[in-house]
Design an enzyme around this catalytic site. Structure first.
Site: not given
Ligand code: MG
Length: 355
Positions: A189, A240, A264
């Site tokens: 990431d 993300d 998320k």
């Molecule tokens: Mg991330």
């Protein structure tokens, strides 16, 4: 059943050590819990855990956000989830962590009213979710030592933070692969920290390291860049910071900008929009991971319940509780043991907190 009242409170959890990533550093462990009371005697719990450099909210923002957003739920049945989200969006754009707190409390109530644990209410069968563990930015040798310790404790998936110094990234990932052997799956990431040429160079240098996915190498808004980069890399790209909403997911699909989406609850504004993101992704053939910010066991139980329920969510990155000395004031929800998150069988989230 109608919502009759809301309480919210900041809970402080002691961070074991600061978590450094390419886009910022998390140095304290506050979170906000919300309790929605009803005229039926049931109450629902939800959590809003903002990370300022991702969601634009700190604890104070989440607290002031939920005070205002709770108006959207007052007097309504918790089953009116669509109307509550529409009303919340009419009050504030953004404020996704605060919206997630209200949304999760409504789902806790719906599942309690149905007499089902949340993972079953969402359609799941198995109460166990296996999570990866994230290794924050540090000296490459220290990152490798941490990885070896995690592998010894049974973690089969490790996510490695990169994106600050490409040479250090290459050194860290090589050392980690050496330390954990071939059996542990690795994801990277970069938290928006690379350019496309850097991403291509680093991933070429790591070609023999067996990387499952590269998360958010480029800035969140550069979907065209992600799309072009995808074609140049062997490892699948995961979005993300580029994906907060179902509309973001649709744009990622349209531009062919990623193969995977990291959902998320704190970015999406809760479970209802998270399910929509997953549906858009699944319909287009993209797989999802369920990630987290700095949630306590309340938010992790909610996220793990969704991960347990959706076959298209193939990975979980739900390790936040492992970075904190947890507050004794927050209990239940799930039991975390090594990489295994076991959800409870009580109705709803099965979580309790002192208000
Ligand atoms: Mg991330």
């Amino acid at each position: 059943m109608r919502i009759t009242g809301m309480r919210c409170r900041r809970f402080d959890m002691r961070l074991k050590r600061p978590i450094k990533v390419a886009s910022g550093e998390i140095s304290s462990g506050g979170t906000v819990l919300v309790r929605l009371d009803t005229d039926a005697g049931l109450y629902g719990l939800g959590e809003g855990s903002g990370v300022p450099f991702v969601t634009g909210e700190d604890c104070e923002d989440v607290l002031s956000g939920v005070e205002r957003l709770a108006e959207a739920a007052m007097g309504r049945s918790p089953f009116e989830i669509q109307a509550v989200h529409a009303a919340m969006d009419a009050i504030y754009s953004g404020h996704t962590a605060a919206k997630a707190a209200i949304d999760t409390a409504l789902f806790d109530l719906m599942a309690k009213a149905a007499g089902l644990p949340l993972y079953r209410f969402l359609g799941g069968i198995c109460p166990v979710v296996e999570t990866d563990r994230t290794i924050a930015l540090a000296a490459p040798e220290d990152m490798a030592a941490e990885a070896a310790g995690l592998a010894a404790r049974g973690f089969r998936h490790i996510k490695i933070k990169t994106g600050e110094d490409p040479e250090a990234d290459i050194a860290a990932v090589r050392l980690i692969r050496e330390a954990v052997g071939p059996g542990v799956r690795l994801k990277l990431d970069a938290n928006q920290g690379w350019t496309a040429p850097t991403a291509r160079r680093v991933m070429r240098a790591l070609a023999s390291c067996g990387i499952d996915a590269l998360e958010q190498p480029l800035p969140a808004r550069d979907l065209h860049g992600m799309s072009a980069l995808r074609r140049a890399l062997d490892a699948p790209l995961m979005a993300d910071e580029s994906c907060f909403s179902p509309e973001d997911a649709a744009n990622i699909v349209r531009l062919d900008a990623a193969e995977l989406i990291n959902i998320k609850l704190m970015k999406s504004g809760g479970l209802h929009p998270a399910r929509q993101i997953n549906a858009v992704a699944a319909a287009a053939g993209l797989r999802c991971m369920l990630g987290c910010m700095t949630e306590s066991r309340v938010g992790i139980a909610a996220a793990a319940s969704l991960a347990a329920a959706e076959p298209n969510i193939i990975w979980a990155d739900l390790d936040s509780t492992m970075f904190f000395e947890e507050s004794a004031e927050i209990r239940g929800g799930c039991t975390v043991s090594g990489p295994r998150i076991l959800l409870g069988e009580e109705p709803g989230l099965g979580a309790e907190a002192d208000f």
